[in-house]
Design a protein around this motif. Structure first.
Motif, PDB file in Angstrom:
ATOM      1  N   THR A 113       0.824  -1.210   0.000  1.00  0.00           N
ATOM      2  CA  THR A 113       0.000   0.000   0.000  1.00  0.00           C
ATOM      3  C   THR A 113       0.859   1.261   0.000  1.00  0.00           C
ATOM      4  O   THR A 113       0.591   2.210  -0.737  1.00  0.00           O
ATOM      5  CB  THR A 113      -0.941   0.005   1.226  1.00  0.00           C
ATOM      6  N   THR A 114       1.901   1.274   0.825  1.00  0.00           N
ATOM      7  CA  THR A 114       2.774   2.456   0.855  1.00  0.00           C
ATOM      8  C   THR A 114       3.494   2.626  -0.476  1.00  0.00           C
ATOM      9  O   THR A 114       3.706   3.752  -0.937  1.00  0.00           O
ATOM     10  CB  THR A 114       3.801   2.361   2.005  1.00  0.00           C
ATOM     11  N   SER A 115       3.853   1.517  -1.113  1.00  0.00           N
ATOM     12  CA  SER A 115       4.522   1.596  -2.425  1.00  0.00           C
ATOM     13  C   SER A 115       3.610   2.214  -3.473  1.00  0.00           C
ATOM     14  O   SER A 115       4.058   2.977  -4.330  1.00  0.00           O
ATOM     15  CB  SER A 115       4.977   0.206  -2.886  1.00  0.00           C
ATOM     16  N   ILE A 116       2.323   1.886  -3.397  1.00  0.00           N
ATOM     17  CA  ILE A 116       1.354   2.453  -4.342  1.00  0.00           C
ATOM     18  C   ILE A 116       1.294   3.975  -4.191  1.00  0.00           C
ATOM     19  O   ILE A 116       1.328   4.720  -5.179  1.00  0.00           O
ATOM     20  CB  ILE A 116      -0.035   1.822  -4.127  1.00  0.00           C
ATOM     21  N   ALA A 117       1.227   4.430  -2.945  1.00  0.00           N
ATOM     22  CA  ALA A 117       1.187   5.877  -2.702  1.00  0.00           C
ATOM     23  C   ALA A 117       2.469   6.552  -3.168  1.00  0.00           C
ATOM     24  O   ALA A 117       2.439   7.637  -3.760  1.00  0.00           O
ATOM     25  CB  ALA A 117       0.970   6.138  -1.218  1.00  0.00           C
ATOM     26  N   LYS A 118       3.606   5.904  -2.922  1.00  0.00           N
ATOM     27  CA  LYS A 118       4.884   6.487  -3.334  1.00  0.00           C
ATOM     28  C   LYS A 118       5.022   6.486  -4.857  1.00  0.00           C
ATOM     29  O   LYS A 118       5.593   7.421  -5.425  1.00  0.00           O
ATOM     30  CB  LYS A 118       6.037   5.703  -2.688  1.00  0.00           C
ATOM     31  N   LEU A 119       4.482   5.454  -5.517  1.00  0.00           N
ATOM     32  CA  LEU A 119       4.457   5.440  -6.989  1.00  0.00           C
ATOM     33  C   LEU A 119       3.624   6.614  -7.501  1.00  0.00           C
ATOM     34  O   LEU A 119       4.015   7.298  -8.454  1.00  0.00           O
ATOM     35  CB  LEU A 119       3.851   4.131  -7.499  1.00  0.00           C
ATOM     36  N   LYS A 124       3.365  11.795 -10.073  1.00  0.00           N
ATOM     37  CA  LYS A 124       2.872  13.179  -9.964  1.00  0.00           C
ATOM     38  C   LYS A 124       4.020  14.162 -10.139  1.00  0.00           C
ATOM     39  O   LYS A 124       3.871  15.201 -10.794  1.00  0.00           O
ATOM     40  CB  LYS A 124       2.208  13.386  -8.597  1.00  0.00           C
ATOM     41  N   GLN A 125       5.170  13.825  -9.548  1.00  0.00           N
ATOM     42  CA  GLN A 125       6.344  14.686  -9.663  1.00  0.00           C
ATOM     43  C   GLN A 125       6.791  14.813 -11.123  1.00  0.00           C
ATOM     44  O   GLN A 125       7.424  15.790 -11.505  1.00  0.00           O
ATOM     45  CB  GLN A 125       7.514  14.127  -8.834  1.00  0.00           C
ATOM     46  N   GLN A 126       6.460  13.789 -11.920  1.00  0.00           N
ATOM     47  CA  GLN A 126       6.801  13.811 -13.347  1.00  0.00           C
ATOM     48  C   GLN A 126       5.727  14.517 -14.178  1.00  0.00           C
ATOM     49  O   GLN A 126       5.792  14.524 -15.402  1.00  0.00           O
ATOM     50  CB  GLN A 126       7.002  12.379 -13.854  1.00  0.00           C
ATOM     51  N   GLY A 127       4.729  15.061 -13.502  1.00  0.00           N
ATOM     52  CA  GLY A 127       3.697  15.828 -14.197  1.00  0.00           C
ATOM     53  C   GLY A 127       2.491  15.034 -14.641  1.00  0.00           C
ATOM     54  O   GLY A 127       1.639  15.547 -15.375  1.00  0.00           O
ATOM     55  N   LYS A 128       2.372  13.776 -14.198  1.00  0.00           N
ATOM     56  CA  LYS A 128       1.234  12.953 -14.603  1.00  0.00           C
ATOM     57  C   LYS A 128       0.069  13.127 -13.625  1.00  0.00           C
ATOM     58  O   LYS A 128       0.279  13.357 -12.429  1.00  0.00           O
ATOM     59  CB  LYS A 128       1.634  11.476 -14.668  1.00  0.00           C
ATOM     60  N   ARG A 129      -1.133  12.998 -14.145  1.00  0.00           N
ATOM     61  CA  ARG A 129      -2.335  12.994 -13.303  1.00  0.00           C
ATOM     62  C   ARG A 129      -2.646  11.546 -12.941  1.00  0.00           C
ATOM     63  O   ARG A 129      -2.853  10.707 -13.815  1.00  0.00           O
ATOM     64  CB  ARG A 129      -3.518  13.641 -14.036  1.00  0.00           C
ATOM     65  N   VAL A 130      -2.653  11.256 -11.643  1.00  0.00           N
ATOM     66  CA  VAL A 130      -2.720   9.875 -11.159  1.00  0.00           C
ATOM     67  C   VAL A 130      -3.961   9.659 -10.293  1.00  0.00           C
ATOM     68  O   VAL A 130      -4.299  10.495  -9.446  1.00  0.00           O
ATOM     69  CB  VAL A 130      -1.465   9.524 -10.321  1.00  0.00           C
ATOM     70  N   GLU A 151      -4.380  10.488   0.442  1.00  0.00           N
ATOM     71  CA  GLU A 151      -4.468  11.871   0.921  1.00  0.00           C
ATOM     72  C   GLU A 151      -3.067  12.483   1.053  1.00  0.00           C
ATOM     73  O   GLU A 151      -2.842  13.637   0.689  1.00  0.00           O
ATOM     74  CB  GLU A 151      -5.191  11.889   2.276  1.00  0.00           C
ATOM     75  N   ARG A 152      -2.122  11.678   1.556  1.00  0.00           N
ATOM     76  CA  ARG A 152      -0.744  12.171   1.686  1.00  0.00           C
ATOM     77  C   ARG A 152      -0.138  12.478   0.321  1.00  0.00           C
ATOM     78  O   ARG A 152       0.613  13.431   0.158  1.00  0.00           O
ATOM     79  CB  ARG A 152       0.122  11.123   2.400  1.00  0.00           C
ATOM     80  N   ALA A 153      -0.463  11.627  -0.654  1.00  0.00           N
ATOM     81  CA  ALA A 153       0.073  11.823  -2.003  1.00  0.00           C
ATOM     82  C   ALA A 153      -0.736  12.852  -2.789  1.00  0.00           C
ATOM     83  O   ALA A 153      -0.337  13.246  -3.884  1.00  0.00           O
ATOM     84  CB  ALA A 153       0.090  10.492  -2.755  1.00  0.00           C
ATOM     85  N   ASP A 154      -1.893  13.245  -2.222  1.00  0.00           N
ATOM     86  CA  ASP A 154      -2.782  14.223  -2.854  1.00  0.00           C
ATOM     87  C   ASP A 154      -3.266  13.732  -4.216  1.00  0.00           C
ATOM     88  O   ASP A 154      -3.170  14.431  -5.225  1.00  0.00           O
ATOM     89  CB  ASP A 154      -2.091  15.584  -2.987  1.00  0.00           C
ATOM     90  N   VAL A 155      -3.808  12.491  -4.212  1.00  0.00           N
ATOM     91  CA  VAL A 155      -4.401  11.922  -5.433  1.00  0.00           C
ATOM     92  C   VAL A 155      -5.767  11.333  -5.079  1.00  0.00           C
ATOM     93  O   VAL A 155      -5.977  10.880  -3.952  1.00  0.00           O
ATOM     94  CB  VAL A 155      -3.504  10.816  -6.051  1.00  0.00           C
ATOM     95  N   PRO A 156      -6.710  11.325  -6.036  1.00  0.00           N
ATOM     96  CA  PRO A 156      -8.030  10.745  -5.766  1.00  0.00           C
ATOM     97  C   PRO A 156      -7.970   9.218  -5.744  1.00  0.00           C
ATOM     98  O   PRO A 156      -7.077   8.610  -6.330  1.00  0.00           O
ATOM     99  CB  PRO A 156      -8.869  11.234  -6.946  1.00  0.00           C
TER     100      PRO A 156
END
Length: 303
Positions: A113-119, A124-130, A151-156
């Motif tokens: 689960t943590t790996s998914i958020a970090k991915l 996101k850092q590369q400019g992709k919408r995730v 929420e930490r990664a700020d993605v839906p």
């Protein structure tokens, strides 16, 4: 810290315990049978596995003969080259789909689960919408855990009720991503190996559903392994690969082990490239795997 520094720090335990000894071969004035025997022993201790250690040493012997190498320093450089080639992926990840779908599988407790958020953070850092999809619907609180990390990664994140069909979750996520112009959907799924047939059926159903939800989607399947468990992780992985058709490996907790040699044997034994490595707890500590940087960091000689 930059990429190389962070990787070097993450590999410190492996390097200090075992690979420091191998790097010490640089001081050998000649290449002897004893040097080969010591090298093989050190590689086994670093958890490359005995068969891979023997293969590496045999390839090194051939390289030394072919190039008429004379010193330990020459042998060490040749060994680094052999390991780099062994680790190199045959191609890039297929992320050209719209959206690109990444299924993430692996037993519970490996840091899935943590790996998914970090991915998600990395892309996101590369400019992709995730967007994330909570497809591990059978483990209690798995979706809630993913939501916290989202929420930490700020993605839906798209989720259904506990016990829902994982394929239905992903169908909704892919449709939503396609409609809203998202680049990627990263899906948490298959947190258990109940049996090979069920897992294979579930994952093949998910793959079919992805293409039904959006004809332009592409699919990659990443298997998360825990570096601390070393060779045990590799034997476990082979069962998942047989059942799930994984296309790459995410190796977590590399900073917490002296068994970094397992990275070398993953590609040799499983035939799958390591795509990402985790070298810390922070959101930025999951990195795309680079064989050249990995080998340089592994054999780094600190003054």
């Amino acid at each position: 810290m930059g990429f190389f520094e962070k990787l070097g720090e993450g590999l410190r335990k492996t390097r200090d315990s075992i690979f420091g000894s191998i790097a010490g071969l640089v001081n050998a004035s000649e290449i002897t049978d004893e040097l080969y025997d010591d090298l093989e022993e050190q590689l086994i201790l670093a958890d490359t596995g005995a068969d891979v250690a023997m293969r590496l040493v045999e390839e090194l012997r051939q390289e030394v003969r072919r190039k008429h190498l004379k010193t330990g320093a020459d042998a060490l450089e040749a060994l680094k080259g052999i390991i780099r080639e062994m680790l190199r992926a045959d191609g890039e990840m297929q992320l050209s789909g719209r959206p690109a779908v990444v299924l993430v599988i692996g037993v519970n407790g490996v840091g899935k689960t943590t790996s998914i958020a970090k991915l998600a953070h990395l892309y996101k850092q590369q400019g992709k919408r995730v967007m994330l999809a909570a497809g591990d619907t059978f483990r209690a609180a798995a979706a809630e855990q993913l939501c916290v990390w989202a929420e930490r990664a700020d993605v839906p994140v798209v989720k259904h009720n506990e016990g829902a069909d994982p394929a239905a979750v992903l169908f909704d996520a892919v449709q939503s991503a396609a409609a809203r112009g998202y680049d990627m959907v990263i899906c948490d799924t298959a947190g258990r190996l109940h049996n090979k047939k069920n897992l294979m059926d579930e994952l093949s159903k998910i793959s079919r559903v992805v293409h039904k939800a959006c004809g332009t989607a592409s699919v990659e399947t990443l298997l998360v392994l825990d570096a601390i468990t070393g060779q045990n992780a590799i034997s476990q992985a082979s069962q998942f690969i047989d059942a799930a058709g994984a296309t790459g490996i995410v190796l977590t907790k590399l900073d917490g082990t002296a068994k970094g040699g397992a990275v070398i044997s993953i590609k040799a034994k499983l035939g799958l490239p390591v795509r990402f490595v985790g070298v810390g707890e922070g959101m930025d500590d999951l990195m795309e795997f680079d064989p050249d940087a990995f080998v340089d960091a592994l054999f780094l000689r600190e003054e």
